[in-house]
Scaffold this active site. Structure first.
Site, PDB file in Angstrom:
ATOM      1  N   HIS A   1      98.105   3.293  68.568  1.00 37.84           N
ATOM      2  CA  HIS A   1      97.372   2.275  67.797  1.00 37.84           C
ATOM      3  C   HIS A   1      97.458   1.129  69.111  1.00 37.84           C
ATOM      4  O   HIS A   1      97.978   1.024  70.201  1.00 37.84           O
ATOM      5  CB  HIS A   1      98.616   1.409  66.855  1.00 37.84           C
ATOM      6  CG  HIS A   1      98.216   0.289  66.648  1.00 37.84           C
ATOM      7  ND1 HIS A   1      96.993  -0.119  65.756  1.00 37.84           N
ATOM      8  CD2 HIS A   1      98.835  -1.204  66.778  1.00 37.84           C
ATOM      9  CE1 HIS A   1      97.074  -1.645  65.685  1.00 37.84           C
ATOM     10  NE2 HIS A   1      98.113  -2.024  66.296  1.00 37.84           N
TER      11      HIS A   1
ATOM     12  N   HIS B   1      97.443 -11.346  61.537  1.00 34.89           N
ATOM     13  CA  HIS B   1      97.924 -12.725  62.158  1.00 34.89           C
ATOM     14  C   HIS B   1      97.471 -13.805  61.232  1.00 34.89           C
ATOM     15  O   HIS B   1      97.785 -14.941  61.970  1.00 34.89           O
ATOM     16  CB  HIS B   1      97.469 -12.675  63.568  1.00 34.89           C
ATOM     17  CG  HIS B   1      97.746 -11.653  64.367  1.00 34.89           C
ATOM     18  ND1 HIS B   1      97.336 -10.292  64.608  1.00 34.89           N
ATOM     19  CD2 HIS B   1      98.871 -11.438  65.421  1.00 34.89           C
ATOM     20  CE1 HIS B   1      98.087  -9.691  65.337  1.00 34.89           C
ATOM     21  NE2 HIS B   1      99.401 -10.251  65.621  1.00 34.89           N
TER      22      HIS B   1
END
Length: 763
Positions: free
Chosen positions: A650, A703
Site C-alpha cells: 500500500h 482523511h
C-alpha cells in the site's frame, strides 16, 4: 559576530496541545475563540523558547498547514469554497479536510462538506501539505491578516521578528494546474501580490523576511530558472531585506543562479549541501549575508559541536558579520523538548537533541564563535563525551546482524513463479469475486482501545486483561466486516499504537520517546521511533493476533505489516552508516515475520510501503541508487513465500507516476494506492505503462469526515477500469481507518461494498 536565527519551530506543542484543540473544535466541543486562544498561547510559548536568538521566525505557526496558509494569504482558494460566507477559519478547514466544526449554527452551510484539497508530501519529508490549485483563470488578492496578527503579537512580546513566507516560484511549483494551463504563466499575476505583501511588512517596521524557495535544491529547467530571475528582479526595489532560504539538499548547478539573485542574504543547508559552500562563497557579492544551516533540523542526534566549529571558525574569520548560523531547515520536523522525556533510556537520551536542545546547541556555537571555545568549554566537553559514548557503544553494533547482511543473496528477492502463474493459483485458493473489496488495515482506534493501552502501559491492566480487551476489539472488527460483506478482511490493528512504532518496539536496535511527537498533517501527529543500532527481530510480532482474527471467520484474513522502507523513512534513523544498510537489516527482520505468518496459515499478507516515494532524493539523477536498494529491500521482505500466498502493498498520498516502473519491479501481487482526492489522476501513470499486476485505487478519502456516495465510488472505479482491466481491479479506501469513527466508517464502507456489487453486475 555571527547572527543566530531559526527557520521555523514545531507548532503542535510539547504535549500536542494544538492537536487536541483542533479536534475539540472540529467536534463542536469548543469555540472558535478557544481554539484561537490556544494558538496564541502556543505562539507566545514558542517565541519565548527562542528569545535568545537574534531573529525569531514569525508566521511559521499554522492551524493546519503553512502552504494552505500561503494560499489564503494570496487569496488563492478553490472555486468550490468561495460560496461559503462564514468565518474564514471555517473556510480554511473546509479546504483542508472537507468540512469544519460540527456545531449547530454552522450545520446548514458547513457540515454538508466539500471536496478537500489534495494532499501530498512536502519534498522528501513525512509532512503533508495541501496542494495549491490553479487554472488559467486563477487570480490572486492579498489577505495579510493572519501574518499581521502574528507579527503584532510578536512585537507585543518583544520578539525580534523575522516573518517567514513561501516564495512565489516554489509556491507555483508545488501547486497543481487543474486544467491544461501553464502554472508559470501565473507568475505575472502573482508577483504584484507578493510585492504588496512585502511592502506591507516593511510598513510594519520589518527589516528581514525569510522567503523559502526549497525547489532551488532540485533540478530546474531554464524556464524555472528564468522565473527566479524574473521574480527576484521584480522585488529588487522593495525596502525589506530578503533572506532566500534553501534547504533539504544541495544547490549544485543552481549555485550560480542563487548567487546572482538580488536578495540581501542566502540560507544554505550545510547538513546536506556542505559541498556547495566554498564555491557559493566565491560567487556571492561581498555584501551578501550567508546563513549556514549547521544543526540538523530533521534528525534528533546531538550535533558534533567541535567538528562544526573546526569548519565554521575559518568562515567566521572570512565573513565576519556576514555570517549567520541556524538549523538546516525548520524544526517542524523534530519533537519539541527532550527534557519532557522521563522514561527514555538514559544512555540513548544523552545522544539526542530535540528542537529546544538544537537551539541550545546553536547558542553554544554562537558563543564559541564570538568569544572563543574557552567561553563554553564545559558545554563543548559534555557534547564531545556524548558523541564519543555513542560512537563507541556496544549497543549500536551487533556482529550477528552484520554477518547476516554479508550473506545477502539476490535469490532472496525473487518469487518462485511469475505473476501470471501466481495469480492463477491465488484465484483458485482465494476464490474472490470480480472487483474484490478490502480495507487497508486499521479500524477506528476507539476511546476503549486507547484507555486499555494506556492502562496496560501504566501497569494498572495486566497482560491477560489487555489481551482479552484487544481480542474483543478484533472480534468487533471482524464481525462488522462480515456484516458489511467485505471479501478480504483485516483484524483492525487494535493492538497497534502506530504502524511504525508498533514494530520498532519489538525490534532490537530501536528506542522510544514518550513525547517525541511530530506533525504529519493537520492534527495528525506521529512519534517516530529512534533507530540507534543494528536491527534484529527477537520473536514474532503479529502472528498471534492475525491467527486469532483468522480463527473467527472463514473469509481470507490479511496479515498486516509495515515494510522496511517505510519503517526506515518514518523513523529517526542513525546517521553513522548508510541508510541502505539499515534498510536491508529491516528487510531481513520483516521477512522472518512474513514467513511466520505464512506458516501460520495466513495467505494474504499486506506489506505497507506508504513512504517509498518519500525517500527519493530530490534530484532525479540520484533516484536510481535509492530505488535500487529500496525496491530490493521490499523484495527481500516479501518474496520468500509460496505462489498461492498473495502479497499486497500500500502507498498513500505520493505522486509516484514517475517511478511506476520501480513499483512494478516490487512485484507485489496487489498494490493499493490513494486516488480519491486526486480524482484518479494518479492513474494517469498507466496510460503509458502497462502495469502487470492487480491494483486497488482508493475510493474513500479517509482523511476527510465526508462519506463517499455509492455513485461517486462507481464513477471513480469506472475511470480506473478505462486504464486497468476490470479483472485486475480491487475496491478499497485510500488508507487505514484508525483516525475515523465507526459512525463514519460503516456508511462509507456500506456504500463501497454496494458500489462493488453494481460494478460486478455491469449496470
Amino acid at each position: 559576530m555571527a547572527t543566530i536565527h531559526n527557520l521555523g519551530f514545531p507548532r503542535i506543542g510539547a504535549k500536542r496541545e494544538l492537536k487536541f484543540a483542533l479536534e475539540f473544535y472540529w467536534k463542536g466541543e469548543s469555540s472558535r475563540e478557544e481554539l484561537k486562544s490556544i494558538g496564541a498561547s502556543l505562539r507566545q510559548r514558542h517565541w519565548a523558547a527562542q528569545s535568545s536568538l537574534d531573529l525569531v521566525p514569525v508566521g511559521d505557526f499554522a492551524f493546519y498547514d503553512q502552504v494552505l496558509d500561503m494560499s489564503f494569504t494570496l487569496g488563492n482558494l478553490p472555486e468550490r469554497v468561495w460560496d461559503f460566507h462564514g468565518d474564514q477559519l471555517d473556510n480554511y478547514f473546509r479546504v483542508a479536510r472537507g468540512r469544519s466544526a460540527k456545531s449547530a449554527e454552522e450545520h446548514a452551510s458547513c457540515c454538508g462538506g466539500v471536496a478537500a484539497g489534495e494532499m501530498t508530501k512536502w519534498f522528501d519529508t513525512n509532512y503533508h501539505y495541501i496542494v495549491p490549485e490553479f487554472n488559467a483563470d486563477t487570480t490572486f488578492k492579498l489577505d495579510a491578516s493572519r501574518l499581521l496578527e502574528q507579527l503584532a503579537e510578536a512585537k507585543a512580546q518583544g520578539v525580534k521578528a523575522k516573518p517567514v513566507i513561501i516564495g512565489p516560484v516554489t509556491y507555483l511549483s508545488i501547486g497543481k494546474a487543474k486544467d491544461d494551463s501553464d502554472k508559470l504563466a501565473l507568475l505575472e499575476r502573482l508577483l504584484p501580490v507578493y510585492t504588496e505583501l512585502l511592502e506591507t511588512l516593511a510598513a510594519q517596521g520589518v527589516e528581514w523576511v525569510q522567503i523559502d524557495e526549497p525547489i532551488l535544491v532540485t533540478e530546474l529547467d531554464d524556464t524555472w530558472k528564468d522565473a527566479f530571475e524574473t521574480a527576484y528582479t521584480y522585488f529588487k526595489s522593495i525596502k525589506v531585506k530578503l533572506l532566500l532560504a534553501t534547504y533539504f539538499g544541495q544547490l549544485l548547478e543552481n549555485r550560480e543562479l542563487v548567487a546572482s539573485l538580488p536578495v540581501a542574504g542566502v540560507h544554505v543547508d550545510a547538513i546536506n549541501g556542505r559541498d556547495d559552500i566554498a564555491s557559493l562563497l566565491a560567487l556571492l557579492p561581498a555584501d551578501k549575508i550567508v546563513s549556514l544551516g549547521v544543526i540538523n533540523g530533521r534528525n534528533i542526534w546531538k550535533t558534533d559541536l567541535n567538528t562544526v566549529l573546526d569548519w565554521v571558525e575559518p568562515l567566521a574569520q572570512q565573513l565576519g558579520e556576514r555570517l549567520w548560523i541556524a538549523p538546516s531547515c525548520s524544526l517542524l520536523h523534530v519533537p519539541v523538548d527532550l527534557d519532557s522525556e522521563q522514561r527514555l533510556d538514559t544512555e540513548i537520551k544523552s545522544w539526542l537533541a530535540f528542537a529546544i536542545q538544537k537551539l541550545d546547541e546553536l547558542k553554544v556555537l554562537a558563543t564559541a564563535l564570538r568569544n572563543g571555545r574557552a567561553a563554553v568549554k564545559a558545554e563543548l566537553d559534555a557534547n564531545q563525551a556524548a558523541i564519543n559514548a555513542r560512537r563507541n557503544s556496544p549497543r549500536v553494533n551487533n556482529p550477528a546482524v552484520k554477518a547476516a547482511l554479508g550473506e545477502l543473496d539476490a535469490k532472496l528477492g525473487k518469487r518462485k513463479s511469475p505473476y501470471a502463474q501466481r495469480a492463477a493459483k491465488q484465484s483458485v485458493s482465494l476464490n474472490l469475486p470480480k472487483y474484490p473489496t478490502t480495507t487497508i488495515g486499521s479500524f477506528p482506534q476507539t476511546a476503549d482501545i486507547r484507555q486499555a493501552r494506556s492502562y496496560f502501559k501504566a501497569g494498572t491492566l495486566d497482560e491477560a486483561a489487555y489481551k482479552a480487551a484487544m481480542q474483543r476489539e478484533i472480534e468487533r472488527s471482524v464481525r462488522e466486516q462480515e456484516a458489511l460483506g467485505l471479501d478480504v478482511l483485516v483484524h483492525g490493528e487494535a493492538e497497534r499504537n502506530d504502524m511504525v512504532e508498533y514494530f520498532g518496539e519489538q525490534l532490537e536496535g530501536y528506542a522510544f520517546s514518550q513525547f517525541g511527537w511530530v506533525q504529519s498533517y493537520g492534527s495528525r501527529c506521529v512519534k517516530p521511533p529512534i533507530l540507534f543500532g543494528d536491527i534484529s527481530r527477537p520473536q514474532p510480532m503479529t502472528v498471534e493476533w492475525i491467527k486469532y482474527a483468522q480463527s473467527l471467520t472463514s473469509k481470507p484474513m490479511k496479515g498486516m505489516l509495515t515494510g522496511p522502507v517505510t519503517i526506515l523513512n518514518w523513523s529517526f534513523v542513525r546517521d553513522d552508516q548508510p541508510r541502505s544498510v539499515s534498510c536491508y537489516q529491516l528487510a531481513l527482520a520483516i521477512r522472518q515475520e512474513v514467513l511466520d505468518l505464512e506458516k501460520a496459515g495466513v495467505h494474504v499478507i499486506q506489506i505497507d510501503e506508504a513512504a517509498l516515494r518519500e525517500g527519493l532524493p530530490l534530484r532525479k539523477s540520484q533516484w536510481k541508487e535509492y530505488l535500487d536498494w529500496a525496491v530490493e529491500s521490499f523484495r527481500i521482505t516479501a518474496n520468500g513465500v509460496e505462489d498461492d500466498t498473495q502479497i499486497h502493498t500500500h502507498m498513500c498520498y505520493s505522486e509516484f507516476n514517475d517511478i511506476i516502473a520501480s513499483i512494478a519491479d516490487m512485484d507485489a501481487d496487489v498494490i493499493t494506492i490513494e486516488t480519491s482526492r486526486s480524482d484518479m489522476e494518479l492513474l494517469d501513470a498507466f496510460d503509458n505503462f502497462n502495469y502487470p499486476n492487480e491494483i486497488g485505487p482508493g475510493v474513500y478519502d479517509i482523511h476527510s469526515p465526508n462519506i463517499p456516495s455509492e455513485e461517486h465510488i462507481v464513477q471513480l472505479m469506472r475511470k480506473a477500469a478505462e486504464r486497468i482491466p476490470a479483472e485486475r481491479l480491487w475496491v478499497n479506501p485510500d488508507c487505514g481507518l484508525k483516525t475515523r469513527q465507526w459512525a463514519e466508517v460503516i456508511p462509507a464502507l456500506t456504500n463501497m461494498v454496494a458500489a462493488a456489487k453494481v460494478l460486478r453486475s455491469g449496470q
